[in-house]
Design a protein around this motif. Structure first.
Motif, PDB file in Angstrom:
ATOM      1  N   MET A   1       4.309   1.853   1.953  1.00  0.00           N
ATOM      2  CA  MET A   1       5.359   2.795   1.563  1.00  0.00           C
ATOM      3  C   MET A   1       4.804   4.213   1.688  1.00  0.00           C
ATOM      4  O   MET A   1       3.691   4.471   1.225  1.00  0.00           O
ATOM      5  N   ILE A   2       5.555   5.079   2.340  1.00  0.00           N
ATOM      6  CA  ILE A   2       5.127   6.481   2.411  1.00  0.00           C
ATOM      7  C   ILE A   2       6.091   7.287   1.549  1.00  0.00           C
ATOM      8  O   ILE A   2       7.272   7.408   1.871  1.00  0.00           O
ATOM      9  N   ALA A   3       5.574   7.748   0.419  1.00  0.00           N
ATOM     10  CA  ALA A   3       6.417   8.506  -0.504  1.00  0.00           C
ATOM     11  C   ALA A   3       6.325   9.969  -0.102  1.00  0.00           C
ATOM     12  O   ALA A   3       5.256  10.578  -0.170  1.00  0.00           O
TER      13      ALA A   3
ATOM     14  N   MET B   1      -2.556   7.605  -9.118  1.00  0.00           N
ATOM     15  CA  MET B   1      -3.482   7.198  -8.050  1.00  0.00           C
ATOM     16  C   MET B   1      -2.688   6.469  -6.964  1.00  0.00           C
ATOM     17  O   MET B   1      -1.775   5.700  -7.278  1.00  0.00           O
ATOM     18  N   TYR B   2      -3.051   6.687  -5.722  1.00  0.00           N
ATOM     19  CA  TYR B   2      -2.411   5.990  -4.603  1.00  0.00           C
ATOM     20  C   TYR B   2      -3.487   5.468  -3.649  1.00  0.00           C
ATOM     21  O   TYR B   2      -4.683   5.629  -3.910  1.00  0.00           O
ATOM     22  N   ASP B   3      -3.035   4.875  -2.554  1.00  0.00           N
ATOM     23  CA  ASP B   3      -4.009   4.440  -1.558  1.00  0.00           C
ATOM     24  C   ASP B   3      -4.431   5.615  -0.675  1.00  0.00           C
ATOM     25  O   ASP B   3      -5.578   5.696  -0.267  1.00  0.00           O
ATOM     26  N   PHE B   4      -3.488   6.502  -0.400  1.00  0.00           N
ATOM     27  CA  PHE B   4      -3.791   7.693   0.400  1.00  0.00           C
ATOM     28  C   PHE B   4      -2.928   8.850  -0.083  1.00  0.00           C
ATOM     29  O   PHE B   4      -1.803   8.626  -0.532  1.00  0.00           O
ATOM     30  N   VAL B   5      -3.464  10.052   0.038  1.00  0.00           N
ATOM     31  CA  VAL B   5      -2.636  11.240  -0.192  1.00  0.00           C
ATOM     32  C   VAL B   5      -2.817  12.170   1.004  1.00  0.00           C
ATOM     33  O   VAL B   5      -3.948  12.492   1.396  1.00  0.00           O
ATOM     34  N   PHE B   6      -1.704  12.571   1.599  1.00  0.00           N
ATOM     35  CA  PHE B   6      -1.728  13.485   2.750  1.00  0.00           C
ATOM     36  C   PHE B   6      -1.053  14.793   2.353  1.00  0.00           C
ATOM     37  O   PHE B   6      -0.112  14.800   1.565  1.00  0.00           O
TER      38      PHE B   6
ATOM     39  N   ASN C   1       9.811  11.679 -10.147  1.00  0.00           N
ATOM     40  CA  ASN C   1      10.447  10.355 -10.018  1.00  0.00           C
ATOM     41  C   ASN C   1       9.904   9.580  -8.836  1.00  0.00           C
ATOM     42  O   ASN C   1       9.586   8.399  -8.935  1.00  0.00           O
ATOM     43  N   THR C   2       9.822  10.262  -7.697  1.00  0.00           N
ATOM     44  CA  THR C   2       9.315   9.602  -6.484  1.00  0.00           C
ATOM     45  C   THR C   2       7.897   9.113  -6.731  1.00  0.00           C
ATOM     46  O   THR C   2       7.555   7.968  -6.408  1.00  0.00           O
ATOM     47  N   LEU C   3       7.066   9.977  -7.333  1.00  0.00           N
ATOM     48  CA  LEU C   3       5.669   9.604  -7.570  1.00  0.00           C
ATOM     49  C   LEU C   3       5.581   8.413  -8.517  1.00  0.00           C
ATOM     50  O   LEU C   3       4.752   7.516  -8.349  1.00  0.00           O
ATOM     51  N   ARG C   4       6.465   8.387  -9.479  1.00  0.00           N
ATOM     52  CA  ARG C   4       6.447   7.316 -10.479  1.00  0.00           C
ATOM     53  C   ARG C   4       6.796   5.970  -9.835  1.00  0.00           C
ATOM     54  O   ARG C   4       6.098   4.976 -10.025  1.00  0.00           O
ATOM     55  N   TYR C   5       7.860   5.945  -9.032  1.00  0.00           N
ATOM     56  CA  TYR C   5       8.262   4.679  -8.406  1.00  0.00           C
ATOM     57  C   TYR C   5       7.258   4.259  -7.340  1.00  0.00           C
ATOM     58  O   TYR C   5       6.977   3.080  -7.161  1.00  0.00           O
ATOM     59  N   ALA C   6       6.715   5.261  -6.636  1.00  0.00           N
ATOM     60  CA  ALA C   6       5.722   4.938  -5.605  1.00  0.00           C
ATOM     61  C   ALA C   6       4.500   4.322  -6.269  1.00  0.00           C
ATOM     62  O   ALA C   6       3.921   3.361  -5.755  1.00  0.00           O
TER      63      ALA C   6
ATOM     64  N   ARG D   1       0.860  -1.188   0.000  1.00  0.00           N
ATOM     65  CA  ARG D   1       0.000   0.000   0.000  1.00  0.00           C
ATOM     66  C   ARG D   1       0.898   1.240   0.000  1.00  0.00           C
ATOM     67  O   ARG D   1       1.937   1.256   0.671  1.00  0.00           O
ATOM     68  N   VAL D   2       0.472   2.231  -0.766  1.00  0.00           N
ATOM     69  CA  VAL D   2       1.335   3.401  -0.927  1.00  0.00           C
ATOM     70  C   VAL D   2       0.590   4.692  -0.571  1.00  0.00           C
ATOM     71  O   VAL D   2      -0.521   4.928  -1.050  1.00  0.00           O
ATOM     72  N   ALA D   3       1.220   5.475   0.283  1.00  0.00           N
ATOM     73  CA  ALA D   3       0.675   6.787   0.642  1.00  0.00           C
ATOM     74  C   ALA D   3       1.652   7.850   0.162  1.00  0.00           C
ATOM     75  O   ALA D   3       2.869   7.629   0.194  1.00  0.00           O
ATOM     76  N   VAL D   4       1.122   8.978  -0.279  1.00  0.00           N
ATOM     77  CA  VAL D   4       1.992  10.105  -0.636  1.00  0.00           C
ATOM     78  C   VAL D   4       1.812  11.165   0.447  1.00  0.00           C
ATOM     79  O   VAL D   4       0.682  11.478   0.823  1.00  0.00           O
TER      80      VAL D   4
END
Ligand SMILES: Nc1ncnc2c1ncn2[C@@H]1O[C@H](COP(=O)(O)OP(=O)(O)OP(=O)(O)O)[C@@H](O)[C@H]1O
Length: 537
Positions: A293-295, A40-45, A309-314, A8-11
């Protein structure tokens, strides 16, 4: 019990520091826009997303709940330098407060343990310049920790200090102590930049009448990717930056392979062995752990490339599928006591040896502790190694722009598997071996054998003193991965990767140069024509 769990990935978008914002978030949706890209991610903060104070409850609390059910779990903070990873994890100057993820984890863990019979241990380590060091060791020389692999593919760490903790305050003081000892330094981008990847592990063992659950929660604060021209790094900082970038490159490569369904189906080799970081995270990415993972990203326009780049790998990491397995073993009798567990010879080969090695009693006065530790900090920092990699290659990689082509090309790269010896090798004698603290980091092989499912494959937390015979058996199930040949092999793989990237970069530059030359030629022709015209007139 086994379940397929996507990573699961959060930004987490850090607050803007007085410049133009390059990110927009769709309100009420975990969707991020940057330039023409949408992810799209699981969460965005942060930004128009959820308030960052909710990170713990939304992303991490479910993992703590799973820890008490016997699942290994990982929280991984990833992102460029100064994007707020350490701040978000609570490993920095805020580690003595209740801010950040780890202090909240501690709070939650100690509230929950009240209801169960349990034992808790913590370890804290860092990967600095491609060597692993324990951050809780009382020994100031900080000998590097050795990665070993059992015959069943389980990764264990020889030399790491694990300590029993009874209270939240005690655990908190170990976190503070380790965070302070961790290598950090000032760069143009971050006044207190982490120069190492740090892993704080909470091991929990719960004993019930029927079974013993033993699971680990790994809290990882990665060092941030950086460009030397922006950080202004030179000398020691530059060397650190190169090591940080090369291990992050290896991590990105693993993520892009595991996150690409096409390649996963093809059964391509996952190059975990390329760096120590990827070896340690083997269980978290494509293994048996539940992972978040918290990007961490900066919304500043000046950081747009790294943020993209970070967003792409996340985003790619969201496609990684783990096979979470409950880590348990049966309790043979209802009155079975955790500390009374003594392994038979045959059991001994599946278990790591943990000796009680407690650093000095922690102080709960943070100011006093930092004061106490200050003079020893520089001494305890690891001595610099000779540069392991080719300087030029690293110069290029530090400045590398991770464009689409490079991303694609790295994904295509197949790294040959390092052969795994059938037999066992170990340089230390049984008695020497027992002098070390040995702890497993439960990095398990990707393939799960159903027979092993209900066995606790992690190191047990009990203290086991082995006889010489038992130690010999124990030794035989370890494979030392740090022979010179293997180390050379790993270095070569990283150099191959970086060289391939440099070639792509060079190709791109040559193409741009040709375009510029063509433009100049066109301009010169135009000037010549003008001259001819004037002469004719
Ligand atoms: N959400 C936030 N709110 C307020 N300040 C923040 C936030 N995130 C980060 N900061 C501040 O920004 C600075 C850089 O943050 P931090 O050190 O956590 O970055 P990092 O990603 O860990 O960097 P590095 O990779 O260089 O270690 C710190 O001074 C920190 O206090």
């Amino acid at each position: 019990m086994k379940s397929t769990e996507p990573v699961r990935v959060a930004v987490n978008i850090r607050p803007l520091k007085g410049c133009t914002d390059c990110i927009t978030v769709t309100p009420d949706e975990p969707q991020v826009h940057i330039g023409s890209h949408t992810f799209m991610y699981d969460f965005v903060f942060g930004n128009a997303g959820l308030h960052s104070s909710q990170i713990y409850h939304r992303c991490v609390a479910p993992l703590v709940e799973d820890l008490f059910k016997g699942y290994n779990a990982t929280v991984l903070a990833y992102g460029q330098t100064a994007s707020g990873k350490t701040y978000t994890m609570g490993m920095g100057t805020n580690c003595g407060t209740n801010e950040g993820i780890i202090p909240k984890v501690m709070e939650d863990v100690f509230t929950r343990v009240e209801a169960v019979k349990s034992q808790i241990r913590v370890s804290f380590l860092e990967i600095y310049n491609e060597e692993i060091y324990g951050l809780l060791a009382s020994n100031p020389s900080r000998a590097p920790i050795i990665i070993r692999e059992t015959a069943s593919g389980e990764i264990t760490l020889q030399g790491v200090t694990e300590v029993d903790v009874k209270t939240k305050e005690e655990m908190s003081s170990y976190l503070a102590r380790g965070s302070f000892t961790r290598a950090s330094g000032s760069t143009n981008m971050n006044i207190q930049s982490s120069r190492s990847h740090a892993v704080f592990t909470i091991s929990l063992q719960i004993t019930t009448a029927e079974e013993i659950l033993c699971a680990k929660l790994r809290l990882v604060d990665l060092a941030g990717s950086e460009r030397a021209n922006r950080t202004g790094a030179d000398g020691m900082r530059l060397k650190e930056g190169r090591h940080i970038n090369s291990s992050l490159l290896a991590l990105r490569n693993v993520i892009s392979l595991l996150g690409d369904e096409r390649k996963r189906k093809k059964g391509g080799h996952v190059p975990y062995r390329v760096s120590k970081l990827t070896r340690l995270l083997q269980d978290s990415l494509g293994g048996k752990s539940k992972t978040v993972m918290i990007a961490c990203v900066s919304p500043a326009i000046s950081d747009v490339e790294e943020t993209l780049n970070t967003l792409r790998y996340a985003n790619c990491a969201r496609n990684i599928k783990n096979q979470a397995v409950v880590q348990k073993q049966k309790t043979s009798a209802p009155s079975f006591m955790f500390n009374e567990l003594t392994p038979s010879k045959s059991e001994a080969k599946n278990k790591a040896v943990v000796q009680k090695h407690k650093p000095s009693v922690p102080s709960f006065d943070y100011d006093a502790m930092f004061k106490e530790l200050t003079p020893s900090k520089s001494e305890s920092l690891p001595v610099y190694d000779k540069p392991v990699y080719d300087e030029d290659v690293f110069e290029a990689i530090t400045e590398l722009q991770y464009n689409e082509d490079v991303f694609e090309a790295i994904s295509e790269l197949q790294i040959p598997s390092t052969s795994q010896p059938d037999d066992v090798s170990s340089s230390s004698s049984p008695s020497e071996f027992r002098k070390h603290n040995t702890s497993s980091l439960d990095v398990s092989p990707k393939k799960t054998e159903s027979k092993q499912e209900d066995k606790c494959q992690n190191k047990p937390m009990e203290i086991i003193y082995l006889t010489d015979d038992e130690a010999e058996v124990q030794e035989k199930c370890f494979i030392d991965l740090t022979t010179d040949e293997e180390a050379e092999d790993q270095e070569k793989q990283i150099i191959d990767l970086t060289t391939a990237e440099c070639h792509l970069e060079l190709k791109e530059l040559n193409k741009r140069l040709e375009e510029k030359e063509a433009e100049i030629r066109g301009y010169e022709e135009k000037v010549q024509l003008e001259k001819d015209k004037r002469a004719l007139q």
